[in-house]
Design a protein around this motif. Sequence first.
Motif, mmCIF file in Angstrom:
data_model
loop_
_atom_site.group_PDB
_atom_site.id
_atom_site.type_symbol
_atom_site.label_atom_id
_atom_site.label_comp_id
_atom_site.label_asym_id
_atom_site.label_seq_id
_atom_site.Cartn_x
_atom_site.Cartn_y
_atom_site.Cartn_z
ATOM 1 N N ASN A 201 -36.514 -26.124 51.366
ATOM 2 C CA ASN A 201 -38.549 -26.022 51.131
ATOM 3 C C ASN A 201 -39.206 -26.016 51.852
ATOM 4 O O ASN A 201 -40.554 -24.905 52.330
ATOM 5 N N GLN A 202 -38.796 -26.625 53.456
ATOM 6 C CA GLN A 202 -38.983 -26.251 55.361
ATOM 7 C C GLN A 202 -39.778 -24.682 54.489
ATOM 8 O O GLN A 202 -40.534 -24.041 55.095
ATOM 9 N N LEU A 203 -38.525 -23.590 54.801
ATOM 10 C CA LEU A 203 -38.469 -22.064 54.970
ATOM 11 C C LEU A 203 -39.754 -21.465 54.323
ATOM 12 O O LEU A 203 -40.685 -20.295 54.212
ATOM 13 N N GLN A 204 -40.009 -22.287 53.227
ATOM 14 C CA GLN A 204 -40.437 -21.677 51.655
ATOM 15 C C GLN A 204 -42.092 -21.613 52.259
ATOM 16 O O GLN A 204 -43.416 -21.272 52.554
ATOM 17 N N THR A 205 -42.370 -23.083 53.107
ATOM 18 C CA THR A 205 -44.093 -23.309 53.586
ATOM 19 C C THR A 205 -44.483 -22.884 54.581
ATOM 20 O O THR A 205 -45.356 -22.518 55.273
ATOM 21 N N TYR A 206 -43.046 -22.100 55.860
ATOM 22 C CA TYR A 206 -43.416 -21.178 56.341
ATOM 23 C C TYR A 206 -43.947 -20.078 55.821
ATOM 24 O O TYR A 206 -44.982 -19.043 56.133
ATOM 25 N N ARG A 207 -43.006 -19.626 54.676
ATOM 26 C CA ARG A 207 -42.964 -17.963 54.200
ATOM 27 C C ARG A 207 -45.124 -18.440 53.593
ATOM 28 O O ARG A 207 -45.460 -17.270 53.777
ATOM 29 N N GLY A 208 -45.034 -19.723 52.863
ATOM 30 C CA GLY A 208 -46.372 -19.469 52.569
ATOM 31 C C GLY A 208 -47.718 -18.958 54.070
ATOM 32 O O GLY A 208 -48.055 -19.230 53.425
ATOM 33 N N GLN A 209 -46.998 -19.999 54.601
ATOM 34 C CA GLN A 209 -48.258 -19.821 55.743
ATOM 35 C C GLN A 209 -48.430 -18.286 56.709
ATOM 36 O O GLN A 209 -48.762 -17.946 56.779
ATOM 37 N N ALA A 210 -47.231 -18.215 56.464
ATOM 38 C CA ALA A 210 -47.277 -16.770 57.063
ATOM 39 C C ALA A 210 -47.842 -15.879 56.481
ATOM 40 O O ALA A 210 -49.560 -15.093 57.174
#
Length: 208
Positions: A93-102
Motif C-alpha cells: 500500500n505504501q509503495l502504491q502511494t509513492y508511485r502515485g505521488q511520483a
Amino acid sequence: VVWGGGTGGVAAALQAAGLPIEMKDHTPDLGSCTTAGSRRRVPEIRRRRQEARRRALKVKYLSGIYQRASKLYKPGVLAVGSWGHQVVGVSPNQLQTYRGQAAQCSGWWNPGACSTTVLSLICSTKEDPIFRLRFEHLLSFYEMWLAVPPQDKMRIQGVWVAAVDLFLRIPASHRWRRVRGPVIATVAVLFDMEWVPTSPCEWQAEFG
C-alpha cells in the motif's frame, strides 16, 4: 544512556551496577525509530507519509507550471516518506502511494491518468518507486548479512525460518501487521515479489 527495545533484564542489571539507564520501548536513531526488532512503529511511518503527502502537493503544483520542478520529487518527497525503509520495510500500500505521488509530481499527470502509463513514459523501471525501494531494502539486508558475525547469522536464520512459516499460514493481507525489524521485513518484501525466501542468503525468483 537510553536502552531501547529488547529485554529489560539487561537494563536492570546495568542499573544495579550504577549506570544511568533509561528504559524505552523505542528510540530515534538517525531519524529512524529503533525498537531492537521488537515491533514496527506505525505512528512514525504514518507521520513521514503525511509529511511526504504535504510536500507532494507542492511539487505537483509547481511541476504543473514548470515541468523541471518534477526533479524535486526524489529529494523532497520520496526521500522524506521512505526514510529508514531499509529497517522497517515498505508495504504494498505504501509503495502504491509513492508511485502515485511520483506520477502526480511528474508534470505530465492529469486527474484520471494512469500512474503506470505516466511513469513508463517518463522514467525507467529502475526509477519506479516500487522497484527502487524494494531493491534498496534487499541490498541493505544483503550487506548486513555479509557484515554480521557467524553467531548472529544463526540468530537471523532462526528469525527467518519462523517468519517464513508464519507468512505461509496467514493471509497475505496480514503479513505487514506481523513485521518486526529488518529481517521479517525482508521476508515480507520477498513474499510480496512472489519470490521464494529459502534462506537469508538464498532467494529464488519466479523466473528462476
